[in-house]
Design a protein around this motif. Structure first.
Motif, mmCIF file in Angstrom:
data_model
loop_
_atom_site.group_PDB
_atom_site.id
_atom_site.type_symbol
_atom_site.label_atom_id
_atom_site.label_comp_id
_atom_site.label_asym_id
_atom_site.label_seq_id
_atom_site.Cartn_x
_atom_site.Cartn_y
_atom_site.Cartn_z
ATOM 1 N N LEU A 38 0.828 -1.209 0.000
ATOM 2 C CA LEU A 38 0.000 0.000 0.000
ATOM 3 C C LEU A 38 0.866 1.264 0.000
ATOM 4 N N THR A 39 1.949 1.238 0.763
ATOM 5 C CA THR A 39 2.863 2.389 0.785
ATOM 6 C C THR A 39 3.512 2.583 -0.575
ATOM 7 N N ALA A 40 3.943 1.483 -1.198
ATOM 8 C CA ALA A 40 4.564 1.567 -2.524
ATOM 9 C C ALA A 40 3.584 2.121 -3.546
ATOM 10 N N MET A 41 2.345 1.650 -3.500
ATOM 11 C CA MET A 41 1.342 2.131 -4.444
ATOM 12 C C MET A 41 1.071 3.622 -4.253
ATOM 13 N N PHE A 42 1.110 4.072 -3.002
ATOM 14 C CA PHE A 42 0.910 5.490 -2.731
ATOM 15 C C PHE A 42 2.092 6.326 -3.227
ATOM 16 N N GLU A 43 3.308 5.807 -3.028
ATOM 17 C CA GLU A 43 4.506 6.603 -3.311
ATOM 18 C C GLU A 43 4.868 6.677 -4.791
ATOM 19 N N VAL A 44 4.496 5.676 -5.570
ATOM 20 C CA VAL A 44 4.869 5.694 -6.988
ATOM 21 C C VAL A 44 3.913 6.605 -7.765
ATOM 22 N N PRO A 45 4.422 7.614 -8.447
ATOM 23 C CA PRO A 45 3.571 8.549 -9.202
ATOM 24 C C PRO A 45 3.116 7.924 -10.525
ATOM 25 N N ARG A 46 1.968 7.273 -10.511
ATOM 26 C CA ARG A 46 1.512 6.522 -11.694
ATOM 27 C C ARG A 46 1.330 7.428 -12.912
ATOM 28 N N HIS A 47 1.048 8.712 -12.684
ATOM 29 C CA HIS A 47 0.840 9.611 -13.819
ATOM 30 C C HIS A 47 2.101 9.781 -14.661
ATOM 31 N N LEU A 48 3.269 9.474 -14.096
ATOM 32 C CA LEU A 48 4.505 9.558 -14.875
ATOM 33 C C LEU A 48 4.671 8.379 -15.833
ATOM 34 N N GLY A 98 8.015 -8.732 -18.617
ATOM 35 C CA GLY A 98 7.079 -7.770 -19.193
ATOM 36 C C GLY A 98 7.187 -6.429 -18.493
ATOM 37 N N THR A 99 8.267 -5.703 -18.751
ATOM 38 C CA THR A 99 8.506 -4.415 -18.087
ATOM 39 C C THR A 99 7.407 -3.419 -18.410
ATOM 40 N N GLY A 100 6.942 -3.436 -19.666
ATOM 41 C CA GLY A 100 5.930 -2.470 -20.071
ATOM 42 C C GLY A 100 6.422 -1.051 -19.866
ATOM 43 N N CYS A 101 5.578 -0.213 -19.293
ATOM 44 C CA CYS A 101 5.939 1.186 -19.060
ATOM 45 C C CYS A 101 6.809 1.372 -17.823
ATOM 46 N N GLY A 102 7.023 0.299 -17.042
ATOM 47 C CA GLY A 102 7.883 0.382 -15.859
ATOM 48 C C GLY A 102 7.149 0.583 -14.552
ATOM 49 N N TYR A 103 5.812 0.666 -14.590
ATOM 50 C CA TYR A 103 5.069 0.956 -13.355
ATOM 51 C C TYR A 103 5.163 -0.186 -12.345
ATOM 52 N N GLN A 104 4.924 -1.417 -12.786
ATOM 53 C CA GLN A 104 5.052 -2.547 -11.862
ATOM 54 C C GLN A 104 6.481 -2.647 -11.336
ATOM 55 N N THR A 105 7.447 -2.370 -12.197
ATOM 56 C CA THR A 105 8.856 -2.354 -11.788
ATOM 57 C C THR A 105 9.057 -1.371 -10.636
ATOM 58 N N ALA A 106 8.487 -0.186 -10.796
ATOM 59 C CA ALA A 106 8.634 0.864 -9.785
ATOM 60 C C ALA A 106 8.022 0.441 -8.453
#
Length: 222
Positions: A38-48, A98-106
């Motif tokens: 939950l903390t990781a999901m909050f901290e990663v700026p998905r809009h980027l 499957g890196t994709g845009c990198g969001y899951q990686t982040a």
């Protein structure tokens, strides 16, 4: 490829804390309970990690196109897969297919995992590098390669996460799991489910979980 951020987009990002908090509360209501996730999901700026034109939808619980026929998974799916992978233990060394845009990686990086991430499409991998740099998360090892083959030179892995739907569990990836390791992946074609594969001293344990919808996992690289 995600367009460069304008001052307006940067302002949106600074004001998105409340939006991200609403997103994490939705995740909690849907059963995600690991505070690291939950903390990781909050901290990663998905809009980027999405196209500038889609930035206002970045924190909705939807998948979005990222080009080349690929998508960024909805936040609930990302959180759920991450939680399944690290629940009850330290994240350790993780291979993402499957890196994709990198969001899951982040998100994986933010949980404290050591991340290796493979992407078959060179243009998508270039996009992921730029997105991760914009998010100031540059310590994943990104590899252009065939995810079906995995990364034997870096194995064994404590966890493997596949962000595309396979028809069957790739044997090479099971081989690259450490004992006690977990593999989380979608399986199927028209009908898909998440599966959790656990490698124990007694053998391989498989559990079928939530219905999902992913792009197919393809061989080779482009």
């Amino acid at each position: 490829m995600a367009a460069p951020l304008t001052p307006q987009d940067q302002a949106y990002g600074m004001l998105s804390e409340r939006t991200r908090r609403r997103m994490t509360e939705r995740l909690r209501q849907h059963g995600v309970s690991d505070e690291r996730v939950l903390t990781a999901m909050f901290e990663v700026p998905r809009h980027l990690f999405v196209d500038q034109a889609l930035a206002t939808r970045a924190y909705d619980d939807v998948s979005l196109p990222i080009g080349h026929g690929q998508t960024i998974s909805q936040p609930l799916t990302v959180a759920r897969m991450t939680e399944l992978l690290i629940q009850g233990r330290q994240p350790g060394k993780i291979l993402e297919i499957g890196t994709g845009c990198g969001y899951q990686t982040a998100v994986l990086l933010k949980t404290g995992a050591e991340v290796y991430s493979m992407e078959r499409l060179g243009a998508i991998l270039d996009q992921a590098r730029k997105n991760l740099r914009a998010a100031k998360l540059v310590h994943a090892r990104l590899v252009h390669g065939d995810g079906y083959l995995g990364l034997p030179e870096a194995a064994p892995f404590d966890g493997i996460l596949i962000a595309a739907a396979a028809r069957a569990v790739p044997a090479a990836l099971v081989e690259q799991l450490a004992e006690g390791g977990k593999l989380v992946l979608p399986l199927g074609e028209s009908e898909q489910h998440l599966w959790l594969i656990e490698k124990t001293a007694q053998g391989i344990q498989k559990s079928r979980l939530d219905p999902v919808k992913f792009v197919p996992l393809l061989n080779g690289r482009g």
